[in-house]
Write an enzyme that holds these catalytic residues in place. Structure first.
Site, PDB file in Angstrom:
ATOM      1  N   HIS A  79      46.137  37.075  32.288  1.00  0.00           N
ATOM      2  CA  HIS A  79      46.400  37.953  33.431  1.00  0.00           C
ATOM      3  C   HIS A  79      46.388  37.110  34.698  1.00  0.00           C
ATOM      4  CE1 HIS A  79      45.413  42.040  35.598  1.00  0.00           C
ATOM      5  NE2 HIS A  79      46.205  41.272  36.335  1.00  0.00           N
ATOM      6  N   HIS A  96      49.264  36.416  37.962  1.00  0.00           N
ATOM      7  CA  HIS A  96      50.585  36.641  38.569  1.00  0.00           C
ATOM      8  C   HIS A  96      51.003  35.329  39.213  1.00  0.00           C
ATOM      9  CE1 HIS A  96      50.077  41.120  38.342  1.00  0.00           C
ATOM     10  NE2 HIS A  96      48.804  40.762  38.368  1.00  0.00           N
ATOM     11  N   HIS A 112      49.135  47.217  33.760  1.00  0.00           N
ATOM     12  CA  HIS A 112      47.932  47.394  34.568  1.00  0.00           C
ATOM     13  C   HIS A 112      47.571  48.882  34.479  1.00  0.00           C
ATOM     14  CE1 HIS A 112      48.970  43.508  36.169  1.00  0.00           C
ATOM     15  NE2 HIS A 112      48.095  43.540  37.157  1.00  0.00           N
ATOM     16  N   GLU A 172      42.630  50.202  37.081  1.00  0.00           N
ATOM     17  CA  GLU A 172      42.108  49.268  38.085  1.00  0.00           C
ATOM     18  C   GLU A 172      41.627  50.143  39.251  1.00  0.00           C
ATOM     19  OE1 GLU A 172      45.064  46.756  39.987  1.00  0.00           O
ATOM     20  OE2 GLU A 172      43.563  45.393  40.815  1.00  0.00           O
ATOM     21  N   ASP A 220      43.945  36.715  37.877  1.00  0.00           N
ATOM     22  CA  ASP A 220      44.803  37.682  38.569  1.00  0.00           C
ATOM     23  C   ASP A 220      45.682  37.008  39.628  1.00  0.00           C
ATOM     24  OD1 ASP A 220      45.898  40.182  38.911  1.00  0.00           O
ATOM     25  OD2 ASP A 220      44.148  41.113  39.829  1.00  0.00           O
ATOM     26  N   ASP A 221      45.146  36.829  40.834  1.00  0.00           N
ATOM     27  CA  ASP A 221      45.887  36.204  41.937  1.00  0.00           C
ATOM     28  C   ASP A 221      44.969  35.176  42.597  1.00  0.00           C
ATOM     29  OD1 ASP A 221      48.350  38.112  42.086  1.00  0.00           O
ATOM     30  OD2 ASP A 221      46.606  39.437  41.982  1.00  0.00           O
TER      31      ASP A 221
HETATM   32  N1  HPA Z   1      47.133  44.919  40.574  1.00  0.00           N
HETATM   33  C1  HPA Z   1      48.338  45.466  40.712  1.00  0.00           C
HETATM   34  N2  HPA Z   1      49.404  44.767  41.049  1.00  0.00           N
HETATM   35  C2  HPA Z   1      49.273  43.464  41.264  1.00  0.00           C
HETATM   36  C3  HPA Z   1      48.055  42.841  41.151  1.00  0.00           C
HETATM   37  C4  HPA Z   1      46.926  43.612  40.777  1.00  0.00           C
HETATM   38  O1  HPA Z   1      45.783  43.135  40.637  1.00  0.00           O
HETATM   39  N3  HPA Z   1      48.256  41.532  41.441  1.00  0.00           N
HETATM   40  C5  HPA Z   1      49.560  41.380  41.710  1.00  0.00           C
HETATM   41  N4  HPA Z   1      50.191  42.546  41.615  1.00  0.00           N
HETATM   42 ZN    ZN Z   2      47.101  41.855  38.076  1.00  0.00          ZN
END
Ligand code: HPA
Ligand code: ZN
Length: 340
Positions: free
Chosen positions: A20, A22, A200, A203, A281-282
């Site tokens: 996971h 991006h 996703h 969250e 994630d990012d």
């Molecule tokens: N959630 C939803 N969309 C996203 C995320 C995330 O954590 N990171 C990049 N796009």
């Molecule tokens: Zn994500």
């Protein structure tokens, strides 16, 4: 028992998969500024310090606004190559053996950057990293859930120009107000075309979105999914069906899904028998890559080396590689931890 530095070194070299991440979220401010200059366009921030100071988020949407602004500097195939190469170079240095990264084709297409330009740069970098570092990969394209379902379908059809290059489809961006059912049609078509499916869910959205993603989208893995703990029946189902969850601890705290790392449910999720993995994630926006995510939960939740090893094994078990390669990687984890 090792000291913290020894623990961290164990984690850094531990063989791991990342499921996971991006690619647009690995854009460090330094590269963002360099690409803006190379492309002769305005950067979203005047300097690196201003960028990092702005990475203080109230929720998912406040992050997404900056994430899309940052991605605007990505214009050429070389830009996507450089972005992906930088992530994979770091990944190789922290024990990552296999990646299943996301990219968001629609983010680029709406800006006039063709699907094939983004895809070519990303794939070349993935191929080079397999050769240079031995990192295997399965690429996943995410549909933006705040765009119309028809646009996702159009994206899926565009991807048919590049057969066998994209392993799976996912679903990201603003969860609230964009439930899984909106994308039932495009996920059904993706399944017929042979794509692996993830989304996703849970969250910021409710636990019911997790169930809906399984039932209406046919997903094989849930990204985040931390809200499952709101509903014991959802947890029971995820355990019984061994549905993997790709959990992102630093992301969850940065986006205020949880107030602090000590409140993060990762340990409770492991104890409940869920197939959880740890991911970044990012990382350029959330303050750490995979090792920092492992260490953040280890520190806050008193996790052990055995927990780290279990999470590393889960990362391979939850991946889309075949059983033989899974067994190879899991044996590598065992050999590594036996020698530690
Ligand atoms: N959630 C939803 N969309 C996203 C995320 C995330 O954590 N990171 C990049 N796009
Ligand atoms: Zn994500």
């Amino acid at each position: 028992m090792q000291d913290r530095a020894g623990f961290e070194e164990f984690v850094r070299q531990l063989p791991k998969a990342e499921l996971h991440v991006h690619l647009e979220g690995t854009l460090e401010p330094e590269l963002m500024l360099a690409l803006a200059e190379r492309n002769g366009i305005a950067a979203p921030f005047p300097d690196v310090d201003t960028a990092r100071a702005a990475y203080d988020f109230a929720d998912l949407q406040s992050f997404l606004d900056l994430y899309y602004a940052g991605a605007d500097v990505l214009r050429t195939e070389q830009d996507f190559y450089d972005l992906t190469r930088a992530y994979l170079t770091r990944a190789a240095q922290e024990g990552i053996r296999h990646v299943e990264p996301f990219f968001d084709p629609q983010t680029h297409v709406v800006r006039g950057v063709p699907f094939g330009v983004a895809l070519a740069g990303i794939l070349l970098a993935l191929e080079d990293a397999e050769e240079d570092f031995g990192i295997t990969y399965r690429l996943i394209m995410c549909f933006l859930r705040d765009m119309p379902a028809d646009d996702a379908t159009h994206t899926l059809h565009t991807a048919r120009l590049y057969p066998h290059r994209i392993a799976g489809v996912g679903l990201d961006s603003a969860e609230l107000g964009n439930p899984p059912e909106k994308f039932a049609g495009v996920f059904a078509e993706a399944a017929e075309l042979g794509y692996r499916r993830v989304a996703h869910a849970g969250e910021e959205g409710p636990a019911s979105f997790i169930t809906d993603a399984l039932d209406m989208l046919g997903v094989e893995r849930i990204d985040h999914g931390v809200r499952c703990l709101d509903d014991p029946a959802v947890v029971a189902r995820l355990v019984a069906e061994r549905v993997p969850l790709t959990v992102c601890p630093l992301s969850n705290v940065k986006l205020r899904v949880f107030d602090e790392m000590a409140a993060h449910p990762l340990k409770r999720m492991m104890d409940a028998g869920l197939l959880v993995t740890v991911n970044s994630d990012d990382p350029a926006y959330f303050g750490g890559y995979l090792t920092e995510n492992f260490m953040a939960v280890a520190d806050a939740l008193d996790l052990t080396l055995a927990d780290m090893t279990a999470l590393a094994k889960n990362s391979f078990a939850a991946s889309f590689i075949d059983d033989a390669l899974k067994a190879t990687y899991i044996a590598e984890v065992d050999a590594y931890s036996a020698g530690a």
